[in-house]
Design an enzyme around this catalytic site. Structure first.
Site, short mmCIF file in Angstrom:
data_model
loop_
_atom_site.label_atom_id
_atom_site.label_comp_id
_atom_site.label_asym_id
_atom_site.label_seq_id
_atom_site.Cartn_x
_atom_site.Cartn_y
_atom_site.Cartn_z
N ASP A 28 -7.01 -5.03 0.35
CA ASP A 28 -7.30 -4.38 1.63
C ASP A 28 -7.73 -5.42 2.66
O ASP A 28 -8.59 -6.25 2.39
CB ASP A 28 -8.39 -3.33 1.42
CG ASP A 28 -8.60 -2.48 2.65
OD1 ASP A 28 -7.60 -2.17 3.32
OD2 ASP A 28 -9.74 -2.13 2.95
N GLU A 78 -2.45 -5.88 2.29
CA GLU A 78 -2.52 -5.02 3.46
C GLU A 78 -2.87 -5.91 4.65
O GLU A 78 -4.03 -6.15 4.97
CB GLU A 78 -3.57 -3.92 3.29
CG GLU A 78 -3.56 -2.94 4.46
CD GLU A 78 -4.72 -1.96 4.42
OE1 GLU A 78 -4.47 -0.75 4.47
OE2 GLU A 78 -5.87 -2.42 4.35
#
Length: 971
Positions: free
Chosen positions: A33, A75
């Site tokens: 992330d 990401e």
């Protein structure tokens, strides 16, 4: 979550153990992330830090060593070229989300235009062999809009989140079905694209059954409601007390969990769930979808998106209609001649592919997946695209000398003819000569770029000079260029003794080409060529517009226009002129005047330019740097969209029914004393109710200038709608431009000059000459025209004397008016629509005319005539979108042509009324109404004849538009 010091070896080992734990529990991979911010460094935005990439390489090596079937998914919400950095050299992350692609899929479907998809995939770099993009329509949380321009974000908000509660952060918190307004066709189309574009598709839970959302919940919880498994308690998600659920189930009537759930979908063979299962199963049968090459197939219809996927003998063709209406398109599939497209869903055999373009029709928001049967490999001994070869000794610039230069000059004419920006297609080319070339610094040393200046000689007429950006592309880059732009290849080049080869390709779409040009203007640096030089010019507005510089890659536009432009940071736009003419280009001269001496808000200001200066001191404008105006497209596209809505209103409005009170009544006539259906003295018409035939017939009998003296009738205001005030505003902006251009007092190039008898004779003579040339060309090419145009063509040819008589009135009487510097080529395509206003651009004038001719002062009514003719073109373009013979009124006897003429007449009248009202503050228009009418009529006829010549040389199928305009003006 907590801040960890990953530079500490013990912390790193703890992280590795945590990942091992999950991967050993049969988790397929780990999502990293916000990976660009893994490390922090003061004074930076923490993106693309060396320590981040070092850690990712270490983590990848650890995962690869222990697990051969697990992956790391990054990401990185960044532009493609930045996000690709997290693949490393195939030794960092296995996958990465392609964030910029997702909003452009929605944008393309809403705009019914493939360009946003093509544009972002053009910017997507090639990946290492072991890497892959993760693509999605909806992925957790909001539909993020960080990787779009401000204008695109505003458009997406208006299109998909008109309810402000749907907006969060820089995105839209909606699920797929609500985003697409529960349109099943759109949902299938979007998934068809998702599952066939390059990358691994990711589907967000619930989208396979068209689940809804709850925008009344806070933050991102709107799209995190329980999965709907059945119509049971809590949608089958949990048996607990409904009040104990962390988030409530969806109970909106349209998306109620009792209706939208897996159990219901499972029991319906035609449900979206079963459709999704079938298309996923089909995708699994073809490796080309996952690993194949990607190549756009670009039909002329921009509403149709098509591309090829190929891998180890598999060839797949995807064709999608982005429009809500049926579309037709032709595709260049000649490389597969003799092969047969097989539709994958039903295994339906389509007609075999021949040498001619392959024709397909598509229903609204439909798409095809084809496999092309019996694909044969291209022999390896054939050069790509059949381009000729040349061998050179020495460095790459040896191509531009001696025999190599001669070879290049031999192939240039064929290359130029393949491009729209080349204006000599209708002429016989005698030969080409390379006049000069410039190194473009900053480009890759392995793929150097050169800007070529080429002269084209014809058997008749003056020669032309063209700028051709080129790159010596290696095999991979050449394949990418030709894959995206099949006409981009020029010549294959081999260097003797070095076993090094390259393909000389068009470099227009290579972003690396543009930055050095902008940098030259910013630094006032001269680019030296073999014989001349490119000198930088700055205006007083440069620092204000350019600021402290621009960042990011340019966005290239207009590859199929007469010039090519690149936008930097949505602040400045650099336009490269493809055809050069001696002298200062009027776009620079007029733009500079409206920037420094008569600043005009609704004209983009000029920041600088590049001028080519040859050894003899001859100057030609090569590029110009403008202020970038955020816009929603040009006024042509805006007008066609409004025309489409107009025709829909004509078809559906009850007021178009014969005898309906709202059409026109005595009360309506009283509100509009100048109603065209009234008698000449302003009295009401004989009847209180008029049929559609009488409405359009009355307008067809009236002259445009007569209508310009009157207010539009009620029916015009109702049906034409918002475009009437838009036309009024456009008339005002046009007049304001002319007032500014006529404001100079001491500048000889811009000071207004009075009409003289000598000038009137000169004007008549030039119009007469052009008319005779256009009519002669029409006579020569009549047999080549579609048979339906033979009659109108013969009528025009027979009425040549009548055309000349129309122009003769210019010399019969003295005209009291002024001539000033004008736009020179004003039409709807030269006006940007900002959403609220208009901005007038491109003061280059008609490119077919020499610069010296374009600088001649004229009556501003010449620009006005150009805009009026553009309205006429738009009405015909709208007609071409419809099937022949369609009657848009409830009364079938009123043809669509009549209603389009009704639109054209009142739109033009509104434009003219606003123009004359605003321009009255100046002194350049004739005071006499008759003189004004005669001058405008002459310019209208001149423009229509110019259009006729252009269409005969470039688009014979469109020649009916200027032909009809000429006949109408003669009537």
């Amino acid at each position: 979550q907590t801040d960890l010091n990953l530079e500490n070896p013990e912390v790193r080992q703890a992280m590795f153990k945590a990942i091992d734990l999950w991967l050993e529990l049969c988790v397929d991979g780990a999502s990293l992330d916000a990976v660009p911010y893994l490390f922090e460094r003061e004074g930076t935005n923490c993106e693309i830090l060396p320590e981040t990439h070092a850690y990712l390489r270490e983590l990848r090596a650890h995962v690869d060593e222990k697990f051969d079937d697990k992956m790391l998914l990054a990401e990185a919400n960044q532009w493609p070229e930045d996000a690709a950095a997290y693949f490393g050299a195939g030794d960092e992350c296995h996958m990465n989300f392609h964030f910029p692609l997702m909003p452009r899929l929605f944008m393309s479907v809403e705009r019914e235009d493939r360009f946003p998809i093509i544009d972002i995939l053009d910017q997507t770099p090639a990946l290492p062999e072991t890497s892959q993009w993760a693509i999605f329509l909806r992925n957790h949380d909001e539909l993020t809009l960080e990787m779009v321009t401000d204008e695109e974000r505003d458009y997406m908000y208006r299109a998909y989140a008109s309810d402000f509660r749907a907006r969060v952060n820089l995105g839209i918190r909606r699920r797929l079905a609500p985003l697409l307004r529960n349109n099943r066709r759109k949902v299938e189309l979007m998934n068809g694209l998702l599952l066939s574009l390059p990358g691994t598709p990711i589907i967000y839970y619930g989208d396979e059954i068209a689940m809804g959302d709850n925008i009344y919940l806070g933050d991102r919880d709107a799209v995190r409601t329980p999965m709907q498994w059945s119509a049971d308690r809590n949608a089958g998600f949990s048996q607990t007390n409904p009040q104990r659920l962390f988030l409530p189930t969806i109970i909106d009537p349209e998306y109620h969990f009792a209706l939208r759930n897996v159990e219901v979908e499972q029991n319906s063979p035609h449900s979206l769930l079963w459709w999704m299962r079938r298309i996923i199963n089909i995708r699994k049968h073809y490796r080309a979808f996952g690993r194949g090459s990607f190549e756009f197939v670009k039909p002329e219809n921009p509403k149709v998106l098509a591309y090829l996927r190929q891998f180890e003998g598999e060839a797949l063709l995807v064709v999608a209609n982005l429009s809500r209406f049926p579309q037709a398109a032709e595709f260049d599939l000649s490389r597969f001649r003799g092969h047969t497209p097989i539709e994958m869903f039903g295994q339906i055999r389509f007609p075999p592919i021949g040498e001619l373009p392959y024709f397909l029709t598509l229903g609204p928001h439909s798409f095809y997946w084809f496999r092309i049967q019996q694909l044969e490999e291209t022999p390896t001994d054939l050069p790509p695209s059949g381009l000729p070869k040349v061998r050179i000794d020495g460095d790459w610039d040896a191509l531009f000398q001696g025999r190599s230069k001669t070879k290049l000059e031999q192939v240039l004419p064929a290359f130029l003819r393949r491009h729209r920006w080349f204006g000599g297609k209708a002429k016989t080319i005698q030969g080409a000569e390379l006049l000069d070339w410039f190194p473009i610094e900053g480009a890759s040393k392995s793929s150097p770029m050169r800007l070529l200046l080429v002269r084209i000689d014809y058997n008749e007429g003056e020669p032309d000079r063209y700028l051709v950006p080129t790159v010596f592309a290696d095999e991979e880059q050449a394949a990418n260029i030709q894959g995206d732009h099949p006409v981009g290849g020029i010549l294959q080049v081999e260097r003797s003794g070095r076993k090094q080869s390259a393909m000389l390709c068009e470099a227009t779409w290579e972003r690396e080409f543009w930055a050095p040009l902008l940098d030259s203007i910013a630094r006032k640096r001269t680019i030296a060529g073999a014989k001349g030089e490119l000198r930088a010019v700055q205006t007083k507005a440069f620092r204000r517009l350019y600021g402290e510089g621009v960042d990011g890659a340019p966005s290239v536009h207009g590859g199929e226009q007469s010039n090519t432009s690149a936008v930097f940071d949505n602040r400045v736009i650099l336009k490269l002129f493809r055809r050069l003419s001696p002298g200062v280009n009027p776009d620079l001269e007029i733009g500079r005047f409206l920037t420094e001496k008569a600043p005009l808000e609704h004209v983009p200001h000029v920041a600088g330019a590049l001028e080519y200066v040859a050894g003899k001191g001859e100057t030609m404008t090569a590029a110009i740097l403008h202020q970038y105006v955020p816009n929603q497209g040009d006024a042509w596209v805006f007008t066609l969209d409004e025309l489409s809505r107009y025709l829909e209103r004509v078809q559906s409005e009850p007021g178009t029914e014969p005898g309906f009170d709202r059409l026109t009544t005595t009360a309506d006539a009283e509100r509009s004393p100048a109603h065209p259906l009234r008698g000449g003295n302003g009295a009401p018409a004989a009847t209180e109710r008029e049929s559609p035939q009488e409405v359009v017939a009355a307008v067809k009998k009236a002259a445009l200038l007569d209508l310009a003296d009157r207010d539009p009738p009620f029916i015009a205001r109702e049906l034409i709608g918002l475009y009437l005030p838009a036309a009024e505003l456009l008339g005002q902006r046009t007049a304001e431009m002319h007032l500014a251009l006529a404001s100079a007092e001491a500048d000889p190039a811009f000071t207004p000059e009075a009409f003289s008898k000598l000038y009137q004779r000169s004007l008549y003579q030039s119009m007469r000459t052009q008319a005779r040339k256009a009519v002669d060309l029409l006579r020569k090419q009549t047999k080549r025209l579609p048979e339906a145009l033979h009659g109108p063509a013969e009528q025009i040819a027979k009425r040549e004397d009548a055309i000349l008589d129309q122009f003769r009135q210019l010399v019969d009487h003295k005209i009291a008016a002024q001539r000033v510097r004008c736009h020179g080529d004003l039409h709807l395509g030269q006006v940007l629509y900002t959403g609220r206003d208009f901005a007038i651009i491109d003061f280059e004038g008609e490119p077919d005319r020499p610069v010296s001719e374009r600088r001649i002062k004229a009556s501003p009514l010449r620009d006005v005539a150009g805009m009026v003719r553009s309205f006429h073109y738009a009405s015909h373009a709208a007609r071409l979108r419809l099937a022949p013979g369609v009657a848009m009124a409830r009364d079938a006897e009123v043809a669509v042509e009549d209603w389009l003429h009704f639109w054209y007449a009142w739109t033009t009248a509104t434009f003219l009324r606003a123009y004359f009202r605003t321009a009255g503050a100046g002194q350049f228009l004739p005071e006499s109404r008759d003189e004004r009418h005669a001058l405008l009529s002459a310019y209208l006829l001149e423009k229509a004849l110019y259009e006729l010549g252009y269409e005969l040389n470039n688009r014979p199928d469109w020649a009916n538009i200027p032909m009809e305009g000429i006949l109408e003006l003669l009537r």
